[in-house]
Scaffold this motif. Structure first.
Motif, short mmCIF file in Angstrom:
data_model
loop_
_atom_site.label_atom_id
_atom_site.label_comp_id
_atom_site.label_asym_id
_atom_site.label_seq_id
_atom_site.Cartn_x
_atom_site.Cartn_y
_atom_site.Cartn_z
N ALA A 117 0.83 -1.20 0.00
CA ALA A 117 0.00 0.00 0.00
C ALA A 117 0.87 1.26 0.00
N GLN A 118 1.98 1.24 0.75
CA GLN A 118 2.88 2.40 0.75
C GLN A 118 3.49 2.60 -0.64
N THR A 119 3.81 1.51 -1.30
CA THR A 119 4.32 1.62 -2.68
C THR A 119 3.27 2.27 -3.58
N PHE A 120 2.01 1.90 -3.38
CA PHE A 120 0.93 2.51 -4.16
C PHE A 120 0.82 3.99 -3.86
N ILE A 121 1.00 4.34 -2.58
CA ILE A 121 0.96 5.76 -2.19
C ILE A 121 2.10 6.52 -2.86
N ASP A 122 3.31 5.94 -2.82
CA ASP A 122 4.46 6.59 -3.45
C ASP A 122 4.26 6.75 -4.95
N SER A 123 3.55 5.80 -5.56
CA SER A 123 3.32 5.88 -7.00
C SER A 123 2.35 6.99 -7.37
N CYS A 124 1.58 7.43 -6.39
CA CYS A 124 0.57 8.46 -6.68
C CYS A 124 1.10 9.87 -6.47
N THR A 125 2.28 10.02 -5.87
CA THR A 125 2.81 11.35 -5.61
C THR A 125 3.37 11.93 -6.89
N VAL A 126 3.45 13.24 -6.94
CA VAL A 126 3.97 13.90 -8.13
C VAL A 126 5.45 14.22 -7.98
N SER A 127 5.97 14.18 -6.77
CA SER A 127 7.39 14.48 -6.58
C SER A 127 8.23 13.35 -7.14
N GLU A 128 9.47 13.68 -7.55
CA GLU A 128 10.35 12.69 -8.14
C GLU A 128 10.79 11.69 -7.08
N HIS A 129 10.77 10.43 -7.45
CA HIS A 129 11.10 9.36 -6.49
C HIS A 129 12.57 9.02 -6.61
N LYS A 130 13.36 9.46 -5.61
CA LYS A 130 14.78 9.12 -5.58
C LYS A 130 15.09 8.42 -4.27
N VAL A 131 15.98 7.46 -4.36
CA VAL A 131 16.36 6.71 -3.16
C VAL A 131 17.84 6.87 -2.94
N GLY A 132 18.21 6.79 -1.70
CA GLY A 132 19.62 6.82 -1.31
C GLY A 132 19.87 5.79 -0.25
N ARG A 133 21.07 5.87 0.30
CA ARG A 133 21.42 4.86 1.30
C ARG A 133 20.59 5.01 2.57
N ASP A 134 20.02 6.21 2.81
CA ASP A 134 19.24 6.42 4.02
C ASP A 134 17.75 6.21 3.80
N SER A 135 17.34 5.79 2.59
CA SER A 135 15.92 5.64 2.32
C SER A 135 15.35 4.44 3.08
N PRO A 136 14.04 4.50 3.43
CA PRO A 136 13.42 3.33 4.07
C PRO A 136 13.49 2.10 3.15
N VAL A 137 13.46 0.94 3.81
CA VAL A 137 13.66 -0.29 3.05
C VAL A 137 12.54 -0.49 2.03
N ASN A 138 11.30 -0.15 2.41
CA ASN A 138 10.21 -0.39 1.46
C ASN A 138 10.37 0.47 0.20
N LYS A 139 10.96 1.66 0.33
CA LYS A 139 11.21 2.48 -0.85
C LYS A 139 12.34 1.89 -1.68
N LEU A 140 13.33 1.29 -1.00
CA LEU A 140 14.41 0.64 -1.74
C LEU A 140 13.88 -0.56 -2.51
N LEU A 141 12.95 -1.31 -1.89
CA LEU A 141 12.46 -2.54 -2.53
C LEU A 141 11.83 -2.25 -3.88
N TYR A 142 11.02 -1.20 -3.92
CA TYR A 142 10.27 -0.92 -5.15
C TYR A 142 10.81 0.31 -5.88
#
Length: 1894
Positions: free
Chosen positions: A1772-1797
Motif C-alpha cells: 500500500a505504501q508503494t501505491f501511495i508513493d506511485s501516486c505522488t507527483v514528486s520525483e522518487h529518488k532513493v539513497g542509502r538512508d531511504s526506508p527499506v520499502n522504498k528501496l524494494l520498489y
C-alpha cells in the motif's frame, strides 16, 4: 465451337443462360454472445419479433435488427422458495439464471407476456413497442399467479384467446419442483383486472395426483372455435407407459367444461415430439419407434381428430363411456370424482362446450392412428405448416440444426430442399414461425435466430435451375423470364405461361433450326421449331435477336420464321477462324423465351486456314463451300463462274465431283526419297485430278523449304493414263547450310503464278550426309546400307557417298582399334568389375568385339546393352590373382590388336576401422571407413547393416566417407563395402545405432538479429551427434537466388588429404528460403552449447530448429513451447554526444551510463562484454535504455591498432558497437593562487575569489557525489535482485502452481466476497466489529414508548430529505468545538446509511459540500484539500465511493486483489513465523523480518475430515485431506493452516474457530494424542517456556491428524458460529509473552532481539530507531525481502493494473467525481496540473484504493494475519508513493520499502498518469446516466435492518447540540418559512416523550 457470351449490351441484359448463378441471398441472422435463446414470438400486425432468452428479452425488427433489449436475470432465487423480498426468507437462494419459459403476444392489449423460471414462474407484461418497458410485474405474487414451470427443462405452452370483452391466457405446463405439485397442468388465467395472470375463479384441469400422470406438453394451437394442446403422458398407476395425446377446449369455455383428449398414434413410431396446425390437418412429428423405424411425420385430418373427440364426448355424455360393443371407449381421467353419465341423446348438441353438470375432463380410449407421410434420418424437433396455392408445405427442423422443406401430396410427403440453418448439433426450437405475409420463416436455435425465405424462387436465375429445384412453391414464368410463385406470374392460368417446378415440365427450347447456318454474304430466312410456345394477344409479338440485330418473328404453331441480318450488320470473323457464332434468342419484349446459337460462315476465309491444301479445306469444311480450281477460289454460291469446273462441297450429295478426293493434288513422291548431299538428284511427284484445269498451258514449279532458304525448281508435267500424272523437278545438287546426318525437307508444287496444288499428306524428301556422325571407318561401314556410304581414303580419309569417292580409294578393311581411356584402372581380385574402354574403330557391331577384349591378360566379357559402335566397350573383368597388372587389349578379327597405354591392376581392398563407432538411429552420421587400397574399382557402395550409406565423393585410398541412413531400432550393424561385386565386411568393429537424442530444455529463447547469443540446450544422448547445428529458416526475397537458379551444394565436394570445409553460415534452399546455421559444441551427453545464428536484415524467421544429424527438433519443442524470437539489434549512443570523435573523460570509481534502445531485449547483463582498451568495464545493470558499467580503477592499455586512445567497445553476442574513444582523468588539484595576482589584487580579493571557487567546487563535488551514490544504489539493488532471480523464479513457479489450484477451487466456490450489507457497515463504521449498530435493549414498560419513538424517527428521516435542513445540520455540527473528528466520521456514516435509499439526493449533498470545501481551501493551500478525513464531507466521499465501486470490486478488481492476498498468505506460511514476536522469515516488512536462521522442514499431514474425524479413525465416510505445515509451527499455527486447507472454499466467518478445536495425532487404531501449545511436556529453562511445536512432538511427515471439538469441563465447546457481536478482535499471540513470571518464546527469545519489534507501538522514538536500523540493514536480510518481492511481483502488477486500467469502461462514479474536480478547479481558477493530480489522488486512490489494499477484510470474508497485514502495508505504501507527483529518488538512508520498489515506482507513476489522462479523455458522464446508476444502487441497502437504529444514534448527536441547531434554523429565513425548527422540536417531543404545545 464453344459458345461465348454475347457482347451486345441488350443481350447481356436479357440472356441469363450465359451468366453465372448468383449466390443465394444471405439469410438474415441475429445472435447474442454468451446468450441462450429459449422462445420466439411474433406480433402479427407489426411483424416485430420477440426472443425470450436466458436473462434477456430481445425485440427485433422483421429483418432481425435489434430494436430493444431487457435484462431479466440472474436473480437470487430458489425453486424451493415462494417469491420473497427478504433474502433471509430463503436461505438456500442462489444467484439463478432466468430462462424464458413462455413468451406470448396479446394482440388486443398490445402487450408482450413473458414468464421466466424464477420466482415460481410468475409472468410480467411488457410493451410491444419497447420490450424494456415493464407494464406489470407482481410485487408479491400469490400461488394463483405461479404460471410457468420453475425448471428450465420442463416445457410450458400457452395461448392468448379472445373471450367476450377480454383476453384469456390458457397455460399448460409440466411437473417441476416440490412447490409445483399444487399448480394444475392446465389453467385458464385472466390478463386484465387487479390480479393479472391469476387463475382465481377460472377453469383449471384438476388432477388427483399430477405425479401419476406427469404431462409433458409439446405445443398449443387455436383455430376459429377451439384450442388444442398436444402432450405426452402416462395413465394412472395401472398404465406405466407413455402415450401421445391431443386435447381440445372450446375458446369461449373459461371453466374447461369442454375439455376432451384423445390418444393419437403414428403407425410404428414412438411418442410425439413436435406439432403444428394447418387449416385442414394437424402435422405431428414422432420419435423413432422400437422396431428401428426412423423419425417420422404424420398428418391427422382435423375432421377426423374432431370426430374422434366428439365420439368420446358423446359416449361420456350419453352412454356412460361405453361403445356399442360394451367396452369402455371414453372415461373421466386425472383421478377426479366425476364419471361418465347417461344424459339425453341431444346433450352433446345442447351443450357443445359442456356445462357444470356434464362430466369433465373426458379422455377417449380409442387412439386416432395415421400412417407416416415421411421419414427422416434425424429426430424432428420443430414443425410448421403453410397452405398456399392449394398446396400444403411442411417445414421440419431437426436436432442437428437442419431445416427441411416438405411437399405434402395426399398421403405422401417429399423433402424437396434441406439446408443447415443452426450450428451443427444445435436443435431447432419448436417455435418455428411463418410471418404474416407467408414469405419468410423464422428459425430459432439456442444460439441464433434466422430469417429464411419460404420460397427461394428468385435465387434461380434461369428456367433450367428453376424447374430442377422441384420447389412446389415456384415455377418459371415464361413471358416474364423469371422464377416466381404462381401468384406473381400474371398469366399463370393460361397454358404454357407458368411452368410448375414440382412437375415434369420442360423449358421452352429451340428444337431445330432450318438451315442450321448461313453464309455471311447472303441474307435469308431461318425457321425455328419451339414446342410449347405460349400464345400471345393480338397486339403482341415475338422477335428474333441475332446478337444485337432484331428481326420480327412470324409464328405458325411451333414454327417461328425470322430473317437473318445483312452482312454489314454482322461482326467480323475472329482472326484465324472462318465463321462467327451469334446467340439467337426468341424474344418477348426484353425477355428471352428460348435461346440457341447460329453460325455465319465465310468460304473465302476457309481456304486460308490450310495453306498446304486449300481445296481440301474448302470442300471438306462444315459449311457448304465449293472450290473453283482455275481461279483458286472457295465460294458459297451454287457453282463456279461460267466455263470453269467446280469441285463441290462434300455435303453436296447430288453431284459426282465433290469432296477432297476430287481436288487437284500431289499424292506423293515417285522417287527418290533419300537424296545424298553434294550429288545431283532429280525428284518426281505423282499428281491427280489436274484435268480440272482444262487444256490451257501452264508452267509448274517444285518448291523445297531448306533451312534458311526456299528453293524453286522448274518442273514439267508428264501426262499418264486417266487423271494421274507425274511432275518432274529439274535436277539439282543440295548442300544445306547446316551439316546434319539426315534432314527432312518439305516439298510442294505450284501451277502458274503461285497457284498451289493440294498435298494429299505431308510431303518431304530426306537429305543425308555420310560424313556426319561417322568419324571413323567402323562407324562408316556400320551405317545403313541403303545410304551407300563408304570409307574413302582419297585426300583426307572420310566417310562419303559412294559415287563421290574415286574407285580405288574405297577402304574395305578398317585400321587397328585405338584405345583412348580406360576406367577404372584398379579392381578386386574376384573380378566382376565393369570396365569402360573408350576409343575409335572398336568394331562395327557387337559380334566383332564379343571375345575381343583382354585385361591384364585375362578375358573381359563385353556387355551388349552398353556397347557403342566403334566408340565404347563396357566389359566385366574375370578373376585374377592379387597384384596382377597389365594393359588392355582389343583384337578385332583380321586386324592387329589395339593395346592401351594404361595398365589395369588387380588389388585387394582392406577395411580397418570406423570413426565414429556410433550414431543416432535417425541417421545422418558422417561415417569414415578407414582402410587400405579403398580406391579399387569405380562402382563403390557402402552399407551399414541393410541400409545403404551414401558415399561422399571422392573416395580416397585410405578413407571412405558416407552418411548413415535411418534405422528402425537401436542396435549394432555391420559395415559392408561393395567394390563392384566384391564385398568387404568390417566385422570386428560394428557400427552402433543409439537411441535418437532428446532435447528437454533450451534457453534463452531470444536473441538479437546479429546472433552470437549463447544458447544452452539440455537433453539426453547428445554426445552421439557428430555435428549439431542450430538453424533458422528465413523468408528472404533479396538474399535468395532467383527461382530456378542453380543452388549451391550445402555439403561442398572435398578433396583427399585436406580437412573438410566448415559449413556455410547461410545457404539458399528451394522455395525461396534461406537457412542460416551455427555449429554447436557438445559439452556432454546432456548439454549442447550453441550460438544463435545471425539473421540478415530484412529476412523474416520462419522456423528455428536444432539439426542433430538427421534429427530435426523445433526450438519450441525443446524449450517447452517457447518459440525462439529475434529482436532488432540494439542501438547505443556515442559516449560524446556533441562530437563522437572527441575522447569521453572517465573518472575512476564512477559508474558509466551508456544510453541506447532495446538493450536488454535479446541479451542478459552477464552476457554483455564492455571493453575499454584491453581492460573490461564490468556491467552492473542493463535496462531497456541504459547500460551501467564500472570501468577499471586504473587506465588500461590501448588495444593493437587503436593508437594511443582507449576505445570503448560494447560486445553483445555478434553485435559489436564502438562508441568512441575514452580518456581517464584524475581529480584536478586546486592550484596555488599566482603570486602576481596576490600582489596585484591584494589579500582581500584573493580570499574572496578563493572562497567562491572553493564553494563552487564543493557544490559540484557534492552534486556529482549524490548522483554517483544514486547510481550505485540502483546498481546494488539490481545486483541483489539478480542474485535472488533464480530463487524468485522457483518460488514463483511453486506459487503459480498453488494459484492455479486456487483458481480451479474458486470456479466451484467463488471468491468469498462479503455480502453488501456487511461490506457497507464495515466501511462505514471501521473498528466497530461486525455489529456497529445495536438495538437498544428494552426494559419493562418500554413497549409503550416504542410507537411514538418510531414516529419521531420517521419524521426525522423525512426532515433529513430537506436539503436546507441537512446542510444546516452538517455545518452546525462541524462548527461545534466539542464535535470531535471521530464524531464527524460517525455522523457522516450514519447519514450514508440513512440516505442509502436516496443516493441521488446524497450525491447532490456531497457535490454541494465539496464545492464549499474547495472554496475553503482555495484561499489557503489548495493542495491540502481531501488530504485527510477531518470533515464530514470527506467521510461522506469515502462512503459514497465505497457504495459506487462495490460492483467494480466484485467484477474487476476483486479477483486480482484476492489472489494477491492468497499469494502473500501462501508465501508467508512457507517459512517459519514466530508465534510470540510475530516475526516471519518471509515478508516484505523489515520490522517484521525474522533475522535469525531457523532450521525448519516442511511436512504434509493427512487430516481426517468427515463423520469419522472426531471419532474412530477409519470410518467409511471419512476423507483424508493433505495439509502443508512446517515442523517449527506451534500447534495453534498448525490448526490455522489445517483449517485453511480443509475449509478452503468456505468463507472465514462460516468456519469453526481455531480455539474451539483440538488437534489430535492418530497413530494406528488406538494411538490418539491431543497436541497443544502448552502442556506438561513443554520445555522450561531459566524462566523461559518454549511453545510446543510439531518438532517437539516428533510428528513425522505424512502423519494422520484429526480436528476434534475442544473439551471444557468435560463438555465439548460448541463450534457453531456466534451470531452476536464479538467482544474484540482476535489478536495474534502474545506481545511480551509474560505469564506468571515465566516468559514464553517460540523461535527466538525476545532478549536476543535488542530492537524488540513491537509493531503495535509507534512512538516517535521507536520510529526513529526503526529508521536507523533500516539504514544499517545487512545485505542478507535485504536479499530475503527482495526474494519475497520478486515472487509476488506479478500479483502486485496485476492488482495495480486492475485498479489503474481503463481497458474496461471506467466506473461512472470515477468519471463523475473527476469531472466534478475538474469543474471545481476551473471554477476557482486553479490551472496547476499538480494540484488537480493531488485532488484526484486524495479523493480516489488514497481514500478508497489504499484502504482496500491495506484492509482486504473490508471486502472479503477472510482472516488476515498480522504478517500478511504487514506485507500489505508495504504494498500500500508503494501505491501511495506511485501516486505522488514528486520525483522518487532513493539513497542509502531511504526506508527499506522504498528501496524494494525503487525500480518499479517510476513505472507505476506512469500508470497513474495514464489512468488520469484516459479518464479525462473518456466520454463524459451525464447527470442522467449518473442518476440512473445511483437509482439502481439505492436498492442495495433498502431492506437494511439497522436504519431505525442509525436514526436513533443520529438523533443522539442532534439532541446533544439541539439548541445550536434550532438557533441556526431560526436564523435562516428560508428555514423559517419551511418551519424546520418547529418540525425538529416535534421530533424531539416524540422521541423523548415530552409534552409540547407546538
Amino acid at each position: 465451337m464453344t459458345p461465348r457470351c454475347p457482347l451486345g449490351p441488350r443481350l447481356l441484359r436479357v440472356l441469363l443462360l450465359c451468366l453465372p448463378l448468383p449466390p443465394p441471398p444471405r439469410a438474415h441472422r441475429f445472435s447474442a454472445p454468451n446468450t441462450t435463446f429459449n422462445h420466439l414470438a411474433l406480433a402479427p400486425g407489426r411483424g416485430t419479433l420477440y426472443v425470450g432468452a436466458v436473462n434477456r428479452l430481445f425485440q427485433l425488427s422483421p429483418e432481425l435488427r435489434l430494436q430493444a433489449v431487457a435484462v431479466t436475470g440472474p436473480v437470487f432465487d430458489s425453486p424451493d422458495c415462494v417469491p420473497f423480498r427478504d433474502p433471509a426468507d430463503c436461505p438456500q437462494a442462489r444467484l439463478t439464471d432466468n430462462s424464458n419459459q413462455l413468451l406470448l403476444v396479446s394482440g388486443r392489449a398490445q402487450e408482450l407476456l413473458a414468464c421466466g423460471q424464477v420466482r415460481q414462474g410468475v409472468c410480467e407484461k411488457r410493451g410491444l413497442e419497447d420490450v424494456a418497458r415493464v407494464l406489470y410485474q407482481a410485487e408479491d405474487p400469490g400461488d394463483g399467479q405461479f404460471v410457468a414451470a420453475n425448471a428450465p427443462g420442463v416445457a410450458t405452452v400457452g395461448l392468448v384467446v379472445a373471450a367476450p370483452g377480454r383476453d384469456l391466457l390458457l397455460v399448460a405446463r409440466g411437473l417441476a419442483g416440490k412447490l409445483s405439485g399444487g399448480v394444475p397442468p392446465l389453467t385458464v388465467r385472466q390478463l386484465a383486472g387487479p390480479q393479472p395472470f391469476s387463475s382465481e375463479g377460472l377453469g383449471r384441469l384438476v388432477v388427483g395426483d399430477f405425479a401419476d400422470y406427469n404431462n409433458s406438453y409439446v405445443a398449443a394451437f387455436a383455430d376459429a372455435r377451439s384450442a388444442y394442446f398436444v402432450f405426452r403422458r402416462r395413465g394412472a398407476r395401472a398404465q406405466a407407459e407413455y402415450r401421445s395425446y391431443v386435447a381440445r377446449v372450446c375458446l369461449g369455455d373459461a371453466n374447461l367444461y369442454s375439455y376432451v383428449e384423445v390418444p393419437v398414434a403414428c403407425r410404428g413410431q414412438g411418442l410425439i415430439q413436435a406439432a403444428s396446425l394447418t387449416p385442414g390437418a394437424l402435422l405431428a412429428a414422432f420419435a423413432a419407434g422400437p422396431g428401428g423405424t426412423r423419425p417420422a411425420l404424420c398428418a391427422f385430418p382435423l375432421a377426423e381428430l374432431d370426430g374422434s373427440m366428439e365420439r368420446a364426448r358423446r359416449l361420456c355424455y350419453t352412454a356412460g363411456g361405453r361403445g356399442p360393443s360394451g367396452l369402455e371407449e371414453a372415461t373421466v381421467e386425472y383421478g377426479v370424482t366425476s364419471r361418465c353419465v347417461t344424459l339425453p341423446a341431444d346433450s352433446p348438441e345442447s351443450y357443445p362446450c359442456g356445462d357444470e353438470h356434464t362430466p369433465s375432463p373426458i379422455a377417449g380410449r380409442q387412439p386416432l392412428e395415421a400412417k407416416p407421410v415421411l421419414q427422416l434420418e434425424q429426430p424432428i424437433s420443430a414443425v410448421a405448416g403453410l397452405q398456399t396455392d392449394g398446396h400444403t408445405i411442411a417445414f421440419l427442423g431437426d436436432t442437428q440444426g437442419q431445416l427441411h422443406k416438405v411437399f405434402l401430396n395426399g398421403s405422401q410427403g417429399q423433402v424437396y430442399h434441406s439446408q443447415q440453418v443452426g450450428p451443427p448439433g444445435s436443435a431447432i426450437s419448436p417455435d418455428l414461425l411463418v410471418d404474416s405475409s407467408g414469405h419468410h420463416l423464422y428459425v430459432l436455435t439456442a444460439q441464433q435466430v434466422d430469417r429464411v425465405p419460404v420460397a427461394a424462387c428468385p435465387q434461380f436465375p434461369d428456367c433450367t435451375s428453376c424447374l430442377q429445384a422441384r420447389d412446389p412453391l415456384c415455377g418459371w414464368c415464361v413471358l416474364q423470364g423469371r422464377c416466381t410463385p404462381k401468384g406473381q406470374c400474371g398469366r399463370a392460368a393460361q397454358a404454357s405461361q407458368w411452368l410448375w417446378s414440382h412437375e415434369d415440365s420442360h423449358c421452352p427450347r429451340v428444337q431445330s433450326l432450318l438451315p442450321a447456318h448461313r453464309p455471311r454474304q447472303e441474307q435469308g430466312q431461318v425457321t425455328l421449331s419451339v414446342p410449347g410456345l405460349p400464345t400471345l394477344a393480338m397486339d403482341e409479338y415475338f422477335h428474333c435477336a441475332f446478337g444485337d440485330y432484331d428481326s420480327l418473328a412470324h409464328v405458325e404453331g411451333p414454327h417461328v420464321a425470322c430473317v437473318t441480318p445483312p452482312e454489314d450488320e454482322l461482326p467480323r470473323n475472329p482472326p484465324g477462324t472462318d465463321h462467327i457464332i451469334l446467340p439467337l434468342a426468341l424474344m418477348f419484349e426484353d425477355v428471352a423465351v428460348a435461346t440457341t446459337n447460329f453460325s455465319f460462315y465465310d468460304c473465302s476465309a476457309v481456304q486460308a486456314l490450310e495453306a498446304a491444301a486449300p481445296c481440301r479445306a474448302c470442300v471438306g469444311s462444315l459449311w457448304r463451300c465449293h472450290w473453283c480450281p482455275r481461279s483458286s477460289r472457295c465460294v458459297s454460291a451454287g457453282h463456279c463462274p461460267e466455263g470453269e469446273d467446280t469441285v463441290y462441297s462434300a455435303q453436296q450429295v447430288d453431284v459426282q465431283v465433290r469432296g477432297p478426293a476430287a481436288c487437284p493434288r500431289v499424292e506423293g513422291l515417285a522417287g527418290p526419297l533419300l537424296v545424298p548431299v553434294g550429288w545431283e538428284s532429280r525428284l518426281a511427284l505423282r499428281v491427280r485430278n489436274l484435268q480440272h484445269f482444262g487444256s490451257l498451258p501452264a508452267s509448274y514449279h517444285c518448291w523445297l523449304e531448306l533451312p534458311g532458304e526456299l528453293r524453286r525448281l522448274p518442273a514439267s508435267l508428264e501426262e499418264t493414263a486417266g487423271d494421274v500424272g507425274l511432275i518432274h523437278c529439274q535436277a539439282q545438287q543440295f548442300r544445306p547450310s547446316m551439316a546434319q546426318p539426315e534432314l527432312p525437307v518439305p516439298i510442294y508444287v505450284t501451277r502458274g503464278k503461285g497457284q498451289r496444288l493440294d498435298n494429299a499428306h505431308t510431303l518431304h524428301v530426306t537429305l543425308y550426309d555420310c560424313a556426319v556422325d561417322h568419324p571413323d571407318c567402323s562407324r562408316c561401314q556400320a551405317a545403313n546400307g541403303s545410304l551407300g556410304c563408304v570409307w574413302c581414303s582419297h585426300g583426307q580419309p572420310a566417310c562419303r557417298y559412294g559415287p563421290l569417292c574415286p574407285p580405288g580409294a574405297v577402304e574395305l578393311l578398317c585400321p587397328t582399334p585405338s584405345i583412348d581411356t580406360v576406367e577404372p584402372l584398379t579392381g578386386p581380385p574376384e573380378g566382376g568389375l565393369a570396365l569402360t574402354i573408350q576409343g575409335s574403330n572398336l568394331g562395327r557391331d557387337f559380334a566383332e568385339v564379343r571375345d575381343a577384349v583382354k585385361v591384364a591378360g585375362r578375358p573381359c566379357s563385353p556387355e551388349p546393352s552398353l556397347y557403342r559402335t566403334s566408340a565404347r566397350i563396357v566389359c566385366v573383368t574375370a578373376p585374377a590373382p592379387n597384384g596382377t597388372t597389365g594393359p588392355i587389349q582389343v583384337a578385332i578379327k583380321n586386324r592387329p590388336p589395339g593395346i592401351s597405354t594404361q595398365h589395369f591392376t588387380y588389388q585387394d581392398p582392406i577395411l580397418l576401422s570406423l570413426s565414429p563407432q556410433w550414431g543416432p538411429q535417425a541417421g545422418g552420421t558422417e561415417l569414415t571407413i578407414l582402410g587400405r587400397r579403398l580406391q579399387t574399382g569405380g562402382n563403390i557402395s557402402a552399407f551399414v547393416g541393410e541400409q545403404p550409406c551414401p558415399i561422399q565423393e571422392p573416395v580416397c585410398p585410405e578413407a571412405i566417407v558416407c552418411h548413415t541412413m535411418p534405422q528402425a531400432s537401436p542396435g549394432e550393424a555391420v559395415v559392408r563395402v561393395l567394390f563392384g561385386h566384391a564385398e568387404r565386411t568390417l566385422r570386428t568393429s560394428p557400427f552402433q545405432y543409439t537411441a535418437n537424442p532428446q532435447l528437454v530444455a533450451a534457453e534463452p529463447s531470444v536473441s538479437f538479429r546479429g546472433g552470437g547469443r549463447l544458447v544452452r540446450v539440455r537433453g539426453t544422448g547428445l554426445d552421439v551427434v557428430q555435428q549439431p547445428l542450430l538453424s533458422v529458416w528465413l523468408e528472404a526475397a533479396a538474399a535468395v537466388p532467383a527461382r530456378g537458379a542453380q543452388l549451391p551444394d550445402p555439403s561442398p565436394r572435398r578433396s583427399c588429404g585436406t580437412p573438410a570445409a566448415a559449413p556455410q553460415a547461410c545457404i539458399p534452399l528451394e522455395g525461396g528460403l534461406l537457412q542460416c546455421s551455427t555449429v554447436c559444441s557438445v559439452n556432454s551427453s546432456s548439454l549442447l552449447v550453441c550460438h544463435s545464428p545471425a539473421v540478415p536484415d530484412g529476412a523474416r524467421p520462419r522456423r528455428v530448429f536444432f539439426a542433430l544429424d538427421n534429427v530435426h527438433i523445433d526450438f519450441a519443442s525443446a524449450s517447452g513451447g517457447q518459440d525462439f524470437l529475434y529482436q532488432p539489434n540494439p542501438r547505443l549512443a556515442p559516449l560524446s554526444r556533441e562530437d563522437p570523435t572527441r575522447p569521453y573523460r572517465v573518472k575512476p570509481g564512477n559508474v558509466l551510463d551508456v544510453e541506447g534502445q532495446g538493450l536488454n531485449l535479446g541479451i542478459s547483463k552477464e552476457e554483455v562484454r564492455v571493453h575499454i582498451g584491453d581492460g573490461e568495464c564490468l556491467v552492473k545493470t542493463l535496462t531497456l535504455t541504459h547500460l551501467y558499467c564500472e570501468p577499471p580503477p586504473r587506465a588500461p592499455q590501448p588495444t593493437n591498432g587503436s593508437g594511443t586512445l582507449l576505445q570503448f567497445v560494447v560486445q553483445m553476442g555478434n553485435v559489436r558497437l564502438a562508441l568512441g574513444p575514452v580518456q581517464y582523468e584524475t581529480e584536478p588539484a586546486l592550484s596555488a593562487f599566482p603570486v602576481a595576482a596576490q600582489v596585484g589584487l591584494g589579500m582581500g580579493a584573493a580570499v574572496l575569489i578563493a572562497a567562491v571557487l572553493l564553494l563552487s567546487l564543493m557544490y559540484r563535488h557534492k552534486s556529482k557525489q549524490a548522483l554517483r551514490d544514486y547510481q550505485k544504489v540502483l546498481v546494488q539493488l539490481e545486483n541483489l535482485e539478480i542474485g535472488v532471480g533464480d530463487q524468485c523464479r522457483k518460488e514463483f513457479t511453486d506459487l503459480m502452481t498453488e494459484m492455479t489450484d486456487l483458481s480451479s477451487d474458486l470456479e466451484a466456490s467463488g471468491i468469498p466476497f462479503l455480502d453488501y450489507h456487511t461490506y457497507a457497515e464495515r466501511v462505514f463504521f471501521p473498528g466497530h466489529g461486525s455489529c456497529p449498530l445495536q438495538p437498544t435493549l428494552e426494559g419493562p414498560g418500554e413497549e409503550a414508548r416504542r410507537v411514538p419513538v418510531r414516529q419521531g424517527l420517521t419524521q426525522l428521516s423525512n426532515l433529513l430529505n430537506s436539503k436546507l435542513f441537512l446542510l444546516t445540520l452538517i455545518r452546525t455540527l462541524e462548527g461545534q468545538p466539542g464535535f470531535s473528528q471521530r464524531d464527524r466520521c460517525h455522523v457522516a456514516s450514519l447519514l450514508s446509511l440513512v440516505l442509502h435509499g436516496k443516493l441521488e439526493y446524497l450525491t447532490d449533498i456531497l457535490r454541494t459540500l465539496l464545492s464549499d470545501l474547495a472554496a475553503h481551501y482555495v484561499h489557503r493551500n489548495p493542495k491540502l484539500m481531501l488530504r485527510r478525513t477531518e470533515t464530514m464531507v470527506e467521510k461522506l466521499l469515502t462512503n459514497w465511493l465505497s457504495i459506487c465501486l462495490y460492483a467494480f470490486l466484485k467484477e474487476v478488481a476483486g479477483e486480482p486483489l484476492y489472489l494477491l492476498l492468497r499469494a502473500i498468505q501462501y508465501q508467508v506460511d512457507k517459512g517459519p513465523v514466530d508465534a510470540v514476536t510475530g516475526k516471519a522469515k518471509r515478508t516484505l516488512n523489515d520490522s517484521r523480518l525474522l533475522r535469525e536462521d531457523v532450521d525448519f522442514r516442511p511436512l504434509t499431514l493427512m487430516v481426517l475430515v468427515g463423520p469419522g474425524a472426531g471419532g474412530a479413525a477409519g470410518s467409511s465416510a471419512t476423507q483424508r485431506v493433505p495439509a502443508r505445515v512446517l515442523d517449527t509451527d506451534t500447534i495453534t499455527q498448525v490448526k490455522e493452516k489445517v483449517l485453511d486447507q480443509v475449509y478452503k472454499g468456505t468463507p472465514f466467518s462460516q468456519r469453526p474457530s481455531v480455539h474451539a478445536l483440538d488437534l489430535e495425532w492418530r497413530s494406528g487404531l488406538a494411538g490418539h494424542l491431543t497436541l497443544s501449545d502448552e502442556d506438561l511436556t513443554s520445555v522450561t529453562q531459566n524462566r523461559w517456556k518454549r511453545l510446543n511445536t510439531l518438532q517437539h512432538y516428533k510428528v513425522p511427515d505424512g502423519a494422520t491428524v484429526g480436528l476434534i471439538p475442544q473439551l471444557h469441563n468435560g463438555r465439548a465447546v460448541s463450534q457453531s458460529l456466534a451470531q452476536s457481536c464479538p467482544l474484540g478482535e482476535n489478536v495474534p499471540m502474545l506481545e511480551d509473552g509474560e505469564e506468571g513470571g515465566v516468559r514464553l518464546w517460540h523461535l527466538v527469545k525476545a532478549t536476543e532481539e535488542p530492537e524488540g519489534a513491537k509493531a503495535r507501538r509507534s512512538s516517535l522514538r521507536e520510529r526513529d530507531r526503526e529508521r536507523a536500523r533500516a539504514k544499517a540493514i545487512p545485505e542478507i536480510y535485504l536479499t530475503r525481502l527482495l526474494s519475497m518481492k520478486g515472487t509476488l511481483q506479478k500479483f502486485v502488477d496485476d492488482t495495480f493494473q486492475a485498479i489503474l486500467s481503463v481497458n474496461r469502461p471506467v466506473p461512472i462514479a470515477v468519471k463523475y467525481l473527476f469531472d466534478l474536480l475538474d469543474e471545481l478547479a476551473g471554477k476557482h481558477g486553479i490551472e496547476d496540473p499538480e494540484t488537480l493530480h493531488i485532488w484526484k489522488t486524495n479523493s480516489l486512490l488514497l481514500r478508497f484504493w489504499v484502504n482496500a489494499l491495506k484492509k482486504p477484510q473490508l471486502i472479503f470474508d477472510v482472516r488476515v494475519s498480522d504478517n500478511v497485514d504487514a506485507v500489505l502495508a508495504v504494498i500500500a505504501q508503494t501505491f501511495i508513493d506511485s501516486c505522488t507527483v514528486s520525483e522518487h529518488k532513493v539513497g542509502r538512508d531511504s526506508p527499506v520499502n522504498k528501496l524494494l520498489y525503487a525500480r518499479e515506482i517510476p513505472r507505476y507513476k506512469q500508470m497513474v498518469e495514464r489512468y488520469y489522462s484516459d479518464v479525462r479523455q473518456s466520454s463524459a458522464a451525464s447527470y442522467q446516466e449518473m442518476n440512473s446508476a445511483l437509482a439502481e444502487l439505492s436498492g442495495n441497502y433498502a431492506s437494511a435492518p439497522h436504519c431505525l437504529e442509525a436514526l436513533q444514534e443520529l438523533y443522539e448527536h442532534v439532541h446533544r447540540y439541539h439548541d445550536q441547531i434550532i438557533s441556526a434554523l431560526e436564523e435562516d429565513p428560508v428555514a423559517q418559512k419551511m418551519q424546520l425548527a418547529c418540525r425538529l422540536q416535534q421530533v424531539a417531543a416524540l422521541v423523548e416523550n415530552k409534552v409540547t404545545d407546538l
